[in-house]
Scaffold this active site. Sequence first.
Site, mmCIF file in Angstrom:
data_model
loop_
_atom_site.group_PDB
_atom_site.id
_atom_site.type_symbol
_atom_site.label_atom_id
_atom_site.label_comp_id
_atom_site.label_asym_id
_atom_site.label_seq_id
_atom_site.Cartn_x
_atom_site.Cartn_y
_atom_site.Cartn_z
ATOM 1 N N ARG A 66 39.190 63.129 9.273
ATOM 2 C CA ARG A 66 39.447 61.939 8.456
ATOM 3 C C ARG A 66 38.372 61.778 7.379
ATOM 4 O O ARG A 66 38.624 61.237 6.315
ATOM 5 C CB ARG A 66 39.541 60.676 9.323
ATOM 6 N N TYR A 119 51.340 51.811 -14.195
ATOM 7 C CA TYR A 119 52.313 52.413 -13.268
ATOM 8 C C TYR A 119 52.849 51.324 -12.317
ATOM 9 O O TYR A 119 52.103 50.442 -11.894
ATOM 10 C CB TYR A 119 51.608 53.535 -12.488
ATOM 11 N N ASP A 191 43.417 55.786 -15.277
ATOM 12 C CA ASP A 191 44.450 56.597 -14.626
ATOM 13 C C ASP A 191 44.867 57.668 -15.630
ATOM 14 O O ASP A 191 45.485 57.375 -16.647
ATOM 15 C CB ASP A 191 45.647 55.714 -14.229
ATOM 16 N N LYS A 216 51.572 64.883 -9.237
ATOM 17 C CA LYS A 216 52.297 65.211 -10.462
ATOM 18 C C LYS A 216 51.835 66.568 -11.011
ATOM 19 O O LYS A 216 52.052 67.569 -10.380
ATOM 20 C CB LYS A 216 52.117 64.079 -11.476
HETATM 21 C C1 LIG Z 1 53.013 58.784 -9.795
HETATM 22 C C2 LIG Z 1 51.934 58.006 -10.421
HETATM 23 C C3 LIG Z 1 51.034 57.275 -9.643
HETATM 24 C C4 LIG Z 1 51.157 57.190 -8.134
HETATM 25 O O1 LIG Z 1 50.984 58.412 -7.514
HETATM 26 P P1 LIG Z 1 51.590 58.784 -6.063
HETATM 27 O O2 LIG Z 1 51.011 60.124 -5.798
HETATM 28 O O3 LIG Z 1 53.078 58.757 -6.205
HETATM 29 O O4 LIG Z 1 51.111 57.743 -5.123
HETATM 30 C C5 LIG Z 1 50.030 56.588 -10.296
HETATM 31 N N1 LIG Z 1 49.912 56.596 -11.629
HETATM 32 C C6 LIG Z 1 50.763 57.286 -12.411
HETATM 33 C C7 LIG Z 1 50.578 57.246 -13.894
HETATM 34 C C8 LIG Z 1 51.804 58.005 -11.844
HETATM 35 O O5 LIG Z 1 52.668 58.674 -12.626
#
Ligand SMILES: *Cc1c(COP(=O)(O)O)cnc(C)c1O
Length: 400
Positions: A66, A119, A191, A216
């Site tokens: 963990r 997001y 982000d 992504k």
């Molecule tokens: C998909 C996404 C997230 C969240 O990510 P997960 O891996 O689905 O939790 C956060 N910010 C952006 C810009 C995203 O495209």
Amino acid sequence: MFVNKNEETWSDKKPGTASIWSGENRLFFEGSTGVPLVHSVSFGYENCDEWYDVAMERKEGHIYGRNTNPTVQLFEKKMCLLDGGEASTSFATGMAAISNSLFALLGPGKRVVSLKDTYGGTSRVFMEFLPAYDVDVMLCETTDHEQLEKEIAKGCDVLYLETPTNPTLKVIDLQRLIDAGKKTGAVTIVDNTFSTPINQKPLELGADLVLHSATKFIGGHADAMGGILSGKKELVEKVFRYREINGATLHPMAAFLMIRGLKTLELRMQRSNENAMAIARFLETQAQVESVFYPGLESNAGHEIAKKQMKGFGGVLSFSLKGGFEDVKRLLPKLEHAYLAAHLGGANTIVGPPRTTSHVETTVEQRKELGIPEGLIRYAVGLENSEDLIADLKSALNAL
Ligand SMILES: *Cc1c(COP(=O)(O)O)cnc(C)c1O
């Protein structure tokens, strides 16, 4: 968590080389040149003194899955070097990276300034979960830099930014807002999911922390979820201490897939940038299309800022149809080379309307307020050949 003690610097190398070789400058388990996937939950010691030294962090090593794991730590190391951070820590998902960072750095009486267009999941944290802990949340009009500067100047513990935004690809001026944040001593978090370190490097512009949904583009194959946070050591450590206990740990199998994905990140981003640009230019010329949202287009309101802070404009674009949602419903199933699904950054092109993906929880009025047309389609370009994607779009548009 990985802390960069500068025993291995890759700042003088191009990102393609760094993403492949960083952390791999030695032989692995039994001489294997592939990265070992360590599933073990626990790690053993020769004696109690050695165990104690690792526990007290006087000696490098692992104790329990963990907290840390060698495969997970290699992924963190590669991302730390690519992002240009002092340290990195990983998470089970992108949302875990976001929520753990916000909950570790904020608390009752603290104030966070952010954008209306973050997001969807992030926006839920701001509107629903943080206020329940008495955090003062101020969400500004996304591209209203004056309002943002004014709200930051009023006092701000965390400044949380995202650019380009989802799904209308609005661009905000990172340098300008990071500078405003510095004046009030705010911790600035960006982000960077849509850009990856290949297209945009917020830490170089002075941000304190950068985070990505590794689900992504970083993983890049739509088969693993993860999140990563890089930046100032003491801040990353604070979030890591929270994550260790909160338990949103990245799985070693996912870390292994992320490491594999990273090896082609630069190549994939180059292809994504080229494909998206070609498709955006094509869509601009089509009679059925009302508007195209892509920061690479000269017609885009954020183009000049994007040119200043991005090396490439990314693999996500959106466009609206004159025929509204009825035409969206007719067009999408006609596309041969696109899944109708909620994801982006994979090898296969994926499409969807915001009302079923990023903005599933919003009403027609809220979408209108956010400037999201009902005829909008988010087109997350894959790694196919742009000629085929354009031909696919052309025949679907002509059949409307
Ligand atoms: C998909 C996404 C997230 C969240 O990510 P997960 O891996 O689905 O939790 C956060 N910010 C952006 C810009 C995203 O495209």
